[in-house]
Write a protein that holds these residues in place. Sequence first.
Motif, PDB file in Angstrom:
ATOM      1  N   VAL A   1       0.936  -1.051  -0.045  1.00 32.82           N
ATOM      2  CA  VAL A   1       0.101   0.102  -0.126  1.00 32.82           C
ATOM      3  C   VAL A   1       0.841   1.207   0.003  1.00 32.82           C
ATOM      4  CG1 VAL A   1      -1.860   1.448   1.232  1.00 32.82           C
ATOM      5  CG2 VAL A   1      -1.957  -1.310   1.062  1.00 32.82           C
ATOM      6  N   TYR A   2       0.683   1.978  -1.079  1.00 26.89           N
ATOM      7  CA  TYR A   2       1.640   3.214  -0.955  1.00 26.89           C
ATOM      8  C   TYR A   2       1.654   4.196   0.096  1.00 26.89           C
ATOM      9  CZ  TYR A   2       3.577   7.641  -2.853  1.00 26.89           C
ATOM     10  OH  TYR A   2       4.353   8.538  -2.907  1.00 26.89           O
ATOM     11  N   GLY A   3       2.907   4.527   0.684  1.00 29.89           N
ATOM     12  CA  GLY A   3       2.801   5.326   1.713  1.00 29.89           C
ATOM     13  C   GLY A   3       2.245   4.896   3.191  1.00 29.89           C
ATOM     14  N   ASN A   4       1.748   3.702   3.208  1.00 36.02           N
ATOM     15  CA  ASN A   4       1.366   3.133   4.418  1.00 36.02           C
ATOM     16  C   ASN A   4       2.241   2.264   5.090  1.00 36.02           C
ATOM     17  OD1 ASN A   4      -0.226   2.245   6.660  1.00 36.02           O
ATOM     18  ND2 ASN A   4      -1.987   2.125   5.751  1.00 36.02           N
ATOM     19  N   LEU A   5       3.246   2.982   5.700  1.00 37.99           N
ATOM     20  CA  LEU A   5       4.496   2.285   6.132  1.00 37.99           C
ATOM     21  C   LEU A   5       3.998   1.317   7.439  1.00 37.99           C
ATOM     22  CD1 LEU A   5       5.719   4.657   4.582  1.00 37.99           C
ATOM     23  CD2 LEU A   5       7.714   4.379   5.965  1.00 37.99           C
ATOM     24  N   PRO A   6       3.289   1.878   8.421  1.00 39.46           N
ATOM     25  CA  PRO A   6       2.960   0.785   9.335  1.00 39.46           C
ATOM     26  C   PRO A   6       2.517  -0.456   9.142  1.00 39.46           C
ATOM     27  CG  PRO A   6       2.586   2.979  10.040  1.00 39.46           C
ATOM     28  CD  PRO A   6       2.733   3.158   8.560  1.00 39.46           C
TER      29      PRO A   6
ATOM     30  N   TYR B   1       6.465   2.823  -4.228  1.00 35.22           N
ATOM     31  CA  TYR B   1       7.148   3.232  -5.287  1.00 35.22           C
ATOM     32  C   TYR B   1       6.803   4.312  -6.239  1.00 35.22           C
ATOM     33  CZ  TYR B   1      10.460   2.277  -9.183  1.00 35.22           C
ATOM     34  OH  TYR B   1      11.228   2.401 -10.254  1.00 35.22           O
ATOM     35  N   CYS B   2       5.737   4.337  -6.332  1.00 37.39           N
ATOM     36  CA  CYS B   2       5.320   5.371  -7.522  1.00 37.39           C
ATOM     37  C   CYS B   2       5.009   6.861  -6.990  1.00 37.39           C
ATOM     38  CB  CYS B   2       4.293   5.015  -7.934  1.00 37.39           C
ATOM     39  SG  CYS B   2       4.078   3.120  -8.965  1.00 37.39           S
ATOM     40  N   CYS B   3       6.173   7.252  -6.538  1.00 36.28           N
ATOM     41  CA  CYS B   3       6.448   8.781  -6.163  1.00 36.28           C
ATOM     42  C   CYS B   3       6.321   9.652  -7.546  1.00 36.28           C
ATOM     43  CB  CYS B   3       7.657   9.090  -5.462  1.00 36.28           C
ATOM     44  SG  CYS B   3       7.835   8.069  -3.873  1.00 36.28           S
TER      45      CYS B   3
ATOM     46  N   ASP C   1      -1.727  -3.281  -7.810  1.00 33.18           N
ATOM     47  CA  ASP C   1      -1.619  -1.720  -8.506  1.00 33.18           C
ATOM     48  C   ASP C   1      -1.408  -0.559  -7.948  1.00 33.18           C
ATOM     49  OD1 ASP C   1      -2.992  -2.710 -11.436  1.00 33.18           O
ATOM     50  OD2 ASP C   1      -3.900  -3.666  -9.672  1.00 33.18           O
ATOM     51  N   GLU C   2      -0.500   0.315  -8.365  1.00 34.08           N
ATOM     52  CA  GLU C   2       0.012   1.368  -7.453  1.00 34.08           C
ATOM     53  C   GLU C   2      -0.063   2.697  -8.456  1.00 34.08           C
ATOM     54  OE1 GLU C   2       3.829   2.863  -5.450  1.00 34.08           O
ATOM     55  OE2 GLU C   2       3.072   0.982  -4.371  1.00 34.08           O
TER      56      GLU C   2
ATOM     57  N   PHE D   1       1.861  -4.523 -11.221  1.00 31.63           N
ATOM     58  CA  PHE D   1       3.026  -5.271 -11.113  1.00 31.63           C
ATOM     59  C   PHE D   1       3.000  -6.605 -11.241  1.00 31.63           C
ATOM     60  CE2 PHE D   1       3.433  -1.155  -9.041  1.00 31.63           C
ATOM     61  CZ  PHE D   1       4.781  -0.860  -9.187  1.00 31.63           C
ATOM     62  N   ILE D   2       3.830  -7.362 -11.829  1.00 35.02           N
ATOM     63  CA  ILE D   2       3.647  -8.599 -12.887  1.00 35.02           C
ATOM     64  C   ILE D   2       3.965  -9.772 -11.877  1.00 35.02           C
ATOM     65  CG2 ILE D   2       3.773  -7.428 -14.843  1.00 35.02           C
ATOM     66  CD1 ILE D   2       6.616  -8.864 -15.153  1.00 35.02           C
TER      67      ILE D   2
END
Length: 276
Positions: free
Chosen positions: A15-20, A51-53, A205-206, A211-212
Amino acid sequence: MEIKLIVAGVQMDVVYGNLPDNLEKMREYLNLVADRQPFLVVFPECSLSGYCCQSLDEARTISIKRDDPMLAQASEMAVSLNTNWIFGFLEHEGDRVFNTAALMTRDGKRHYYHKVHLPKLGVDQFTTAGCEFPIVDVEGVRIGINICYDCSFPEPSRVMALNGADLIVLPTNWPPGADTTAEYIPNARALENHVYFMAVNRVGDERGFHFIGKSKICHPNGHALAYANHDHEEVIFAEIEPAIARNKHLIRVPGKHEIHRMADRRPETYTAITIR
C-alpha cells in the motif's frame, strides 16, 4: 559438512505510503513461514514504502532515516522470529533519498544497500544512486544484494560473484514490459556466475502501474528451483547449498569436459567495459 538452508521469497502487494500497515503485513508473512525455519526471507523492492512517487518532495514524505523506530521494529522482528530478512524502503539522508534494501539479521545486525542503476520510472527518477556492491556474511553464507534494474546489467552480479557471493538477492518492482527480464535474467545471472539468484517481485496496482509478480529462485546451474509465474500473492521456497555455489570448477567429463566460471575468464579483453 554440507549445509542446506531454506530461503523464502514473499511476492506481496504493497500500500503506497502506508508504512505501518506494510510493516505489519511483512510481520504476518514472517510468522506464516516460521514453521519452515527459513534462513532468509526476502520481500520486494520498496515493500515498506511503496514506489510510485511523482516528485522528490513526495518521496521525502514516505522516506525514513536509519534511526527511525520502524527500522528498529524490523530488526526486533528478525531477532524475535529467529530469521534473517530483507525488505525495501526509501531512505532519507540529508537532502537525498535512496532506494534502499535492508538486511536484518537474527543476531540484531543491520545492513543496507543503495540501488545503483536508476531507470526513469517511479521513485527512481528522484533518488540518488548508490556506488558499491557489498557482500554480507550472514552465518557463513555470503549474500549480495541488488535492486530491480540492477539485474539488467551483468556487471553487478559478476562483481559480487568475484567477491565471493553464494547467493544474490534481487528485491524488485517489475511492471509490464519486464516480462522477459523476469523470465530469463535470474536464470542467466545464476548460470553465468554459478551462484544462487533470488528475484522477489511485488504484485498489485499502484497509481496506474500494475506489477507482474513472477518471482523466482534459481540454482547455480541456471534452473529455476521455484517460480511464482503469475501476478498474485504467493510465498516461494527453495533449498540452497552454499558449497554448490562455491565450486566454480565444473567437471562433467574429467579431462574432456571441464569449465571454470571464474578461472576461464579473460578480463584483459574486456577493457571496453570500463572506458565507454
